[in-house]
Design an enzyme around this catalytic site. Structure first.
Site, PDB file in Angstrom:
ATOM      1  N   GLY A  31     -58.730 -73.389  11.602  1.00 59.34           N
ATOM      2  CA  GLY A  31     -58.850 -73.428  10.159  1.00 59.34           C
ATOM      3  C   GLY A  31     -57.571 -73.791   9.432  1.00 59.34           C
TER       4      GLY A  31
ATOM      5  N   GLN B 230     -65.356 -68.402   6.185  1.00 62.96           N
ATOM      6  CA  GLN B 230     -66.049 -67.114   6.156  1.00 62.96           C
ATOM      7  C   GLN B 230     -67.549 -67.262   5.912  1.00 62.96           C
ATOM      8  OE1 GLN B 230     -64.749 -64.180   6.880  1.00 62.96           O
ATOM      9  NE2 GLN B 230     -62.640 -64.903   7.069  1.00 62.96           N
TER      10      GLN B 230
ATOM     11  N   HIS C 278     -63.271 -69.165  15.851  1.00 65.86           N
ATOM     12  CA  HIS C 278     -63.143 -67.752  16.224  1.00 65.86           C
ATOM     13  C   HIS C 278     -63.727 -66.792  15.197  1.00 65.86           C
ATOM     14  CE1 HIS C 278     -59.538 -66.321  13.802  1.00 65.86           C
ATOM     15  NE2 HIS C 278     -59.529 -67.619  13.557  1.00 65.86           N
TER      16      HIS C 278
ATOM     17  N   CYS D 191     -48.377 -58.493   4.337  1.00 70.36           N
ATOM     18  CA  CYS D 191     -47.237 -57.617   4.587  1.00 70.36           C
ATOM     19  C   CYS D 191     -46.055 -58.511   4.931  1.00 70.36           C
ATOM     20  CB  CYS D 191     -47.529 -56.655   5.730  1.00 70.36           C
ATOM     21  SG  CYS D 191     -46.219 -55.447   6.015  1.00 70.36           S
TER      22      CYS D 191
END
Length: 413
Positions: free
Chosen positions: A77, A192, A214, A347
């Site tokens: 992707g 998605q 995946h 993060c």
């Protein structure tokens, strides 16, 4: 030989991040990996490899409502999104130097946002972030205004088919219709959406579409960009000229074959899986509401529909924020209880950052930091949901207590 993938320990509720390979896809991968042949070679082994690739291309096209010639195989992707954003930008700029503007929704995955902003820093692009409403749906009036004001300067529009964090299904057909009124091509990241809602490349009207293996029971490291043949698309990598000359590199035949098998399987079983997943999702949401009544479901109403009658939210997605708790604390505590989920936020350098998706939806930074995304898949069961609901009361109490301590000491270091 039948190959059975190992089961993930505990309750795996992070299928939006990656899915287990389906037995059929794994079997196809192993069988193809046992053969030798470069799909660009002319001898018999090469021709056999090429045949496997072209049969897979036909299968992918059939599953997604495209022509085989529109399927460009990639390594996944992120590469497909980069090829679309950079390739269309450069292709349009080569035709008309005024085409400097790139319009993307504010809730795109970083695989779209980052190449767009890279173009701004290195290739003179001007990026416009299209706003979204409180459930993460793109503002069509804002898109219309940008197209009306800057039609001659816009290189492309990119709006994802469904959001990876809060599950919002976007009005992709309306986006394509508006953009095409001004001669502007549209790319959509459908990673998605595929396997959860109907995805038809031709019917959608978009000019380019991203899919990856995946997320649908295929292997990591393979995907495709569907691109119309008349779309100006410049290569991002150069070499042997494979895949219409826009994506050079030796084709990964085993991965491509397994990807095609997984995609066909996901699309064939989409309707019944969507019903089952929506039932599990609704049970999860209802259970959380009983356990943690102050938790807030983010994104569209699970019972809502789009104007075309489809689901407004992905059937496998439940995204909630828990006041007074850090998402990272919730995640680690759940993980220690055998429940795997995601914060749905970035993060950076070890410092938790609030999700750009939630911020774009108008959620405050403090609330956005307490986010958890639960995402279901083909292997999900009621037992997974039950395990989450059994662990959640203690997890929320401990995470909120940790949040109070952190607040008293001035926040996280």
């Amino acid at each position: 030989m039948t190959v059975t993938p190992p089961e993930a320990p505990g309750a795996y509720l992070d299928h939006a991040a990656t899915t287990p390979m389906s037995p059929a896809a794994l079997e196809a991968f192993v069988a193809e990996a046992g053969r030798t042949g470069n799909a660009s070679s002319l001898h018999s082994a090469g021709r056999a490899a090429r045949r496997a690739v072209e049969e897979s291309r036909e299968s992918v096209a059939d599953a997604l409502g495209a022509r085989p010639s529109e399927v460009v195989f990639t390594a996944g992707g992120t590469e497909s999104d980069n090829l679309a954003i950079k390739g269309i930008f450069w292709g349009r700029r080569s035709q008309d130097s005024r085409r400097r503007r790139v319009l993307v929704s504010a809730v795109e995955h970083h695989a779209v946002l980052d190449p767009a902003f890279w173009l701004a820093g290195h290739a003179g692009a001007e990026i416009t972030l299209l706003p979204v409403d409180a459930v993460g749906r793109v503002d069509l009036d804002a898109l219309r205004a940008e197209l009306t004001a800057h039609a001659d300067e816009i290189a492309l529009v990119s709006v994802m088919w469904a959001n990876n964090e809060v599950g919002t299904v976007q009005p992709v057909r309306d986006v394509a219709r508006l953009a095409h009124q001004h001669g502007v091509p549209v790319h959509t990241d459908a990673i998605q959406a595929v396997g959860q809602v109907e995805v038809d490349f031709a019917a959608s009207g978009v000019d380019a579409l991203t899919v990856t293996g995946h997320k649908i029971g295929g292997p990591v490291g393979v995907g495709a960009l569907l691109a119309r043949r008349d779309l100006p698309l410049e290569a991002v990598s150069h070499g042997g000229g494979q895949e219409r000359g826009v994506r050079s590199g030796t084709l990964d035949v085993p991965a491509i074959r397994a990807f095609a098998v997984a995609l066909a399987e996901a699309v064939a079983h989409r309707t019944e899986r969507a019903i089952a997943l929506a039932g599990l999702r609704d049970a999860l949401i209802a259970g959380v509401a009983r356990i943690a009544p102050d938790a807030v479901l983010r994104g569209p109403d699970p019972a809502g529909t789009t104007p075309s009658g489809g689901p407004a939210r992905l059937p496998a997605n439940a995204h909630l924020t828990f006041p007074g708790a850090e998402g990272d604390s919730l995640l680690y505590l759940l993980d220690s209880a055998g429940v795997q989920a995601s914060t749905g936020s970035a993060c950076q350098a070890g410092v938790p950052q609030p999700s750009h998706v939630l911020l774009a939806m108008g959620v405050g930074e403090t609330d956005a930091r307490g986010a958890l995304r639960f995402s279901l898949g083909a292997t999900s069961t009621q037992a997974d949901v039950d395990r989450l609901l059994a662990a959640l009361p203690g997890v929320v109490r401990r995470a909120q207590a940790a949040g109070l301590v952190s607040a008293r000491h001035g926040g996280a270091a």
